[in-house]
Every structure is written in C-alpha cells, then in structure tokens.
Design a protein around this motif. Sequence first.
Motif, PDB file in Angstrom:
ATOM      1  N   ALA A 142       5.625   6.419  16.674  1.00 14.00           N
ATOM      2  CA  ALA A 142       5.770   5.038  16.181  1.00 14.00           C
ATOM      3  C   ALA A 142       5.016   4.802  14.875  1.00 14.00           C
ATOM      4  CB  ALA A 142       5.287   4.073  17.250  1.00 14.00           C
ATOM      5  N   ARG A 143       5.408   5.505  13.803  1.00 14.66           N
ATOM      6  CA  ARG A 143       4.735   5.343  12.523  1.00 14.66           C
ATOM      7  C   ARG A 143       5.762   5.331  11.396  1.00 14.66           C
ATOM      8  NH1 ARG A 143      -0.875   8.526  12.042  1.00 14.66           N
ATOM      9  NH2 ARG A 143      -0.932   7.096  10.298  1.00 14.66           N
ATOM     10  N   PRO A 144       6.412   4.193  11.165  1.00 19.98           N
ATOM     11  CA  PRO A 144       7.452   4.157  10.132  1.00 19.98           C
ATOM     12  C   PRO A 144       6.934   4.395   8.718  1.00 19.98           C
ATOM     13  CG  PRO A 144       7.007   1.952  10.998  1.00 19.98           C
ATOM     14  CD  PRO A 144       6.306   2.919  11.897  1.00 19.98           C
ATOM     15  N   ASN A 145       5.641   4.173   8.471  1.00 21.32           N
ATOM     16  CA  ASN A 145       5.092   4.479   7.141  1.00 21.32           C
ATOM     17  C   ASN A 145       5.216   5.966   6.823  1.00 21.32           C
ATOM     18  OD1 ASN A 145       2.884   4.721   9.240  1.00 21.32           O
ATOM     19  ND2 ASN A 145       1.830   5.623   7.502  1.00 21.32           N
ATOM     20  N   ALA A 205      -1.073  11.166  -1.008  1.00 25.12           N
ATOM     21  CA  ALA A 205      -0.674  10.784   0.349  1.00 25.12           C
ATOM     22  C   ALA A 205      -0.810  12.048   1.187  1.00 25.12           C
ATOM     23  CB  ALA A 205       0.756  10.239   0.369  1.00 25.12           C
ATOM     24  N   GLU A 206      -0.342  11.987   2.411  1.00 32.72           N
ATOM     25  CA  GLU A 206      -0.427  13.183   3.252  1.00 32.72           C
ATOM     26  C   GLU A 206       0.794  13.274   4.149  1.00 32.72           C
ATOM     27  OE1 GLU A 206      -2.744  11.644   7.209  1.00 32.72           O
ATOM     28  OE2 GLU A 206      -3.938  12.041   5.433  1.00 32.72           O
ATOM     29  N   ILE A 207       1.123  14.487   4.517  1.00 30.87           N
ATOM     30  CA  ILE A 207       2.203  14.683   5.484  1.00 30.87           C
ATOM     31  C   ILE A 207       1.624  14.818   6.888  1.00 30.87           C
ATOM     32  CG2 ILE A 207       2.381  17.203   5.540  1.00 30.87           C
ATOM     33  CD1 ILE A 207       5.454  16.686   5.002  1.00 30.87           C
ATOM     34  N   GLY A 208       0.307  14.928   6.977  1.00 31.36           N
ATOM     35  CA  GLY A 208      -0.372  15.039   8.252  1.00 31.36           C
ATOM     36  C   GLY A 208      -1.725  15.688   8.060  1.00 31.36           C
ATOM     37  N   ILE A 209      -2.537  15.668   9.111  1.00 32.74           N
ATOM     38  CA  ILE A 209      -3.839  16.332   9.102  1.00 32.74           C
ATOM     39  C   ILE A 209      -3.710  17.582   9.958  1.00 32.74           C
ATOM     40  CG2 ILE A 209      -6.309  16.121   9.529  1.00 32.74           C
ATOM     41  CD1 ILE A 209      -5.362  14.012   7.601  1.00 32.74           C
ATOM     42  N   SER A 267       0.826  -1.200   0.000  1.00 30.40           N
ATOM     43  CA  SER A 267       0.000   0.000   0.000  1.00 30.40           C
ATOM     44  C   SER A 267       0.867   1.260   0.000  1.00 30.40           C
ATOM     45  CB  SER A 267      -0.913  -0.007   1.229  1.00 30.40           C
ATOM     46  OG  SER A 267      -1.693   1.164   1.284  1.00 30.40           O
ATOM     47  N   ILE A 268       1.961   1.235   0.759  1.00 31.74           N
ATOM     48  CA  ILE A 268       2.897   2.366   0.783  1.00 31.74           C
ATOM     49  C   ILE A 268       3.484   2.588  -0.602  1.00 31.74           C
ATOM     50  CG2 ILE A 268       5.179   3.076   1.615  1.00 31.74           C
ATOM     51  CD1 ILE A 268       4.398   1.718   4.314  1.00 31.74           C
ATOM     52  N   ILE A 312       3.271   5.894  -3.058  1.00 32.39           N
ATOM     53  CA  ILE A 312       4.438   6.571  -3.642  1.00 32.39           C
ATOM     54  C   ILE A 312       4.241   6.736  -5.143  1.00 32.39           C
ATOM     55  CG2 ILE A 312       6.918   6.387  -4.109  1.00 32.39           C
ATOM     56  CD1 ILE A 312       7.176   4.880  -1.443  1.00 32.39           C
ATOM     57  N   ARG A 313       3.737   5.699  -5.795  1.00 33.89           N
ATOM     58  CA  ARG A 313       3.483   5.788  -7.248  1.00 33.89           C
ATOM     59  C   ARG A 313       2.388   6.814  -7.544  1.00 33.89           C
ATOM     60  NH1 ARG A 313       4.252  -0.125  -6.779  1.00 33.89           N
ATOM     61  NH2 ARG A 313       6.257  -0.605  -7.769  1.00 33.89           N
TER      62      ARG A 313
END
Length: 415
Positions: free
Chosen positions: A119-122, A380-384, A73-74, A78-79
């Motif tokens: 704790a979110r390596p994605n 994708a997102e860098i954050g909300i 999914s990651i 990215i694609r």
Amino acid sequence: MELQKTFKNVKQASRMLNLLPENKIKNILEDLAAKAEEATESILAANQQDLGRMNPSDPKYDRLKLTGERIQSIAADIRNVAGLPSPLGKVLSERTLENGLEMKKVSVPLGVIGIIYEARPNVTFDVFSLCLRSGNALLLKGGSDAKDSNAAIVKLIHQVLEQHGVDRNIVQLLPPDREATHQMLHAVEYVDIIIPRGSQGLINYVRENSKVPVIETGAGIVHTYFDAFADLQRGKAIVVNAKTRRVSVCNALDCLVIHEDRLPDLAEIGKELATKGVEVFADAPAFAALEGSYPADKLQQATEEHFGTEFLSLRMSVKTVKGLEEAIEHINTYSSQHSEAIISENELHVEHFLRAVDAAAVYANTSTAFTDGAQFGLGAEIGISTQKLHARGPMALDELTSYKWVVKGSGQVRA
C-alpha cells in the motif's frame, strides 16, 4: 490471465531505453512532475477510493494515504532525479593488455525490473523516475489496497510518455491479484530482477517462490542504543524523532536499547513519547523505571515477541543491557540489517559500535529516520536493500545498473 505478452512487450521496449537521448529523459521527468501537480485532484480522488476500503487503524493506512503536500514532495523528488547525472556509460575501469586489446568496464541498465509492493502509491512515481533515469523498463505489481491510486498514476505516466513519442511499454502495471505475482516471479525470459517492497511476509514469499533473482528491501527492525555515555537531551530528541516522525516507514525506531546505568533517565526520555501516545513494551528493569511516570495504559511488560518486531505504529520495546557488547549482541540477534544507531559521547564506544553492528546503515548520535534515498542525496530510492549482494542500503541510480566489458582490438586472435 496470461501475462506473457505483456512481459514480452516490456522486454522489447527495454532495449531502446539505453538509446534515449539524455535531454529527452530529463524532459519526460520534468513534464511528469508538472503533470503530477496538475493532476493532484484526480490522483487524490483515486486515492480516496483506496482509503475507503482500509481501516484507518491499519498501520498501512498512513503509507497508502496521499495528500497535496505529499504529491508536491513526490514532484520535487522527480525533479531531483531528472537533475542527477546519468549512471549509464560510466567507465568503471579500463586497461590495455600486453597483446594490445583495449578493455573497459562500462555501466549499463539491469534491463527489466519487477517491483512488487503493497500500500504505497508513492512508490509508483519513485521507481518509474529512477528506472527511466537508469535506462530500465519496469513491471509494477501493486497490491489491491492501492489499485485505484496506482492505476491513476500509471495512466498519467503513459500520457507523458506518449506525448514524448516513447513506447508506453517501458512501464506496465500488472493486475493486483496473486496470480500476476506468480507469473512475474517465473518470467525468467523477460524479467532481470525483482525487488519486493513491503512486509516481511511479502519479502519471504517472493524470496521463497521466485525463479528470477531477488533483491530484498523494506523490512526494518530498527534499534537505537542509549549508551552509558549518552547526552540526555540530545539522545531524547533523537529517540523521539526516530520513533514518532512517521511511524509507518521502515526506518522508524522499534526497540530502544538502554544501558542499565541510564535507567534513571528513562522517565525523562519517555515524557515526549508519552505525549505522542507511544505504547511501550518494557523489560523488567525498564518497566520498573517507568512505572508511575509513564501512562499506565501505555506501559506493558515486554515478552519475547516484542523484540525482533517491526511495529509500523506508535509502539516500541525497551531492552536493558549491562554494556556495549550486550547491546551489540542484542541488536545483531534481532536486527533485520536495515538501520541501527548508538547515542554516546564516548568515541571508542561509537567506533566499536559502527564496526561491530551488521546493518545496511549504522548511525552515531543521529536519527535512523535519515535512511532514505532523498536524504542520502540520491534523489529518490527504489528501496532499502537489507542484503549484501549487488546493493546495500538506499538503492538509487547507481544501484540500478550492472556493467558490461567493452573490448576493442586490431585483429588479435587467441593462440
């Protein structure tokens, strides 16, 4: 540890990013997606080292955990980002003044973005792809919980960058200790903006201690209001999805606000929640409505602390209200301004709710689980972002840009 040299190298590397050809950026991201899939085994091995240090009952465990499916999914995200149009060089406005000066407002990168996350390596993959696509250099400050996962991912990113002849300093992973956080929060000469992703405690710490501008993201105290005019079957499905789809994410439901006339339906709404093991903290009217039908070991009387809490687990509070205005008042009092929803077939109630509730995303007759950059079609997102300056809601490519004025003349001088 003195990190000024690292900060300086990243700042210098950031200046060439805006000049990278469009096709090179796309190729880097496409190659990274492929390499992530190829390196699944080694990434998961590093992730297992991190998981081994965390109690599986910790709400952060699910956020920390990577799987083959999640890496797929990651890679897909990215694609998606690689295929999005560049947010740079857009002419946001233009005009010619009476004196002949031609003026344009043009989108440009923010510069160097510092990400502080738990704790979110994605997030390591997500923010790199978004920052590269938007021409921003990146300082990553992950927590010790995910140090092995983050190190493995950044090593992979550096390998791809070197294969393409791009300075690896456009992304650097800082040590996972608090001193590194302190130094980045004070690196005003080198860092343009800091974005914390994680608990409310982390966000508060960054806001209170940073000399660099901060965009707040992450903490979600999420409500759904079940109106007197709600459709029972539709509403039940929405509540269950919002609460149980993935409990450790910031768009998960924390508090069901229910109209007093619908208390007789609460047992039906709770059936699937009970089968999924949701622990309910109900106010007095809701407790009375659920008592005898909801598992006794999963039903408790709510106290004040259960309202305004981001549970990040199979826990949920229930608040009974007399009407729409009381529901809105409760939500605006306890909300973190992330995501809020109404379930109602009354269009006037829906429109009033959407206008009156103060949040980055407001929903009608659907699940708050959709507050996500990919779900919003942003790649994708860098954050909300839960604040109002610069950006609000899912932050993707456009939100990672600023602008500059480009002025062309033909010899004009000011009187």
